[in-house]
Design a protein around this motif. Sequence first.
Motif, short mmCIF file in Angstrom:
data_model
loop_
_atom_site.label_atom_id
_atom_site.label_comp_id
_atom_site.label_asym_id
_atom_site.label_seq_id
_atom_site.Cartn_x
_atom_site.Cartn_y
_atom_site.Cartn_z
N UNK A 1 -131.98 14.33 61.04
CA UNK A 1 -132.52 14.81 60.82
C UNK A 1 -131.54 16.83 60.52
N UNK A 2 -131.75 17.02 61.94
CA UNK A 2 -131.28 17.73 62.30
C UNK A 2 -129.61 18.02 62.67
N UNK A 3 -129.24 17.20 62.55
CA UNK A 3 -127.20 17.75 62.10
C UNK A 3 -126.81 17.21 60.67
N UNK A 4 -127.89 17.03 59.80
CA UNK A 4 -128.08 17.43 58.32
C UNK A 4 -127.35 15.45 58.07
N UNK A 5 -127.77 14.75 58.56
CA UNK A 5 -127.48 13.30 57.76
C UNK A 5 -127.86 12.73 57.10
N UNK A 6 -129.75 12.60 57.04
CA UNK A 6 -130.45 12.89 57.26
C UNK A 6 -131.04 13.73 56.54
#
Length: 198
Positions: free
Chosen positions: A140-145
């Motif tokens: 979530x924090x790395x923009x993957x989810x």
Amino acid sequence: MNIQLDTQTHKKTAILESTLLLIKEHGFHGTPMSQIAKNAGVAAGTIYHYFESKDELIRELYIYVKDKLADEILKTDDAGRPYRDRFLDFWVNQCSFFIEYPAILYFLEQYINSPYAKRFAGSESKQFNTKVKPFVAYGIENGLIRKMDYELLGPIVHGSIVAAAKFHLSGHHAFTTDRLYGMAEVIWDGIKEQESKK
């Protein structure tokens, strides 16, 4: 090696495993401490050496199975691989674990829907908190989810895993590993950040 300590650990594990199997067959209320002790091969009084009460036993069993689950979910994880591939393994490993150990699946289902979940709301597996939650949070924090609260994402991912495992265990369909990965890809496509190709 401390033989006495090993024996104590073995007895405690036997009690936990006995409880797990009996709860699958008879539920929480249909599983008295005397039956747990007998099934574990220990004296009735011995069980209270490890657990003050049945409630305490259930609480520790929850942590015990969540520890085992956390280890299994990320057993093949490699931070050097693409996150998508790591997520597919995350999903398939958990589903395969529930298929192999249905007693754990049914125990967790009963626990979550029982008063124990509220009574012991602060009790959680350290393994789960330090391994599994950070794995999802990283996505979530790395923009993957997609950006969403962990408490909302959990039911989407976990619910699909439980449904697939139950469908397999019911005999409706015997899922192969390839089919499980196919389902995991569908879940990934639904939760991934749409602009992400990672």
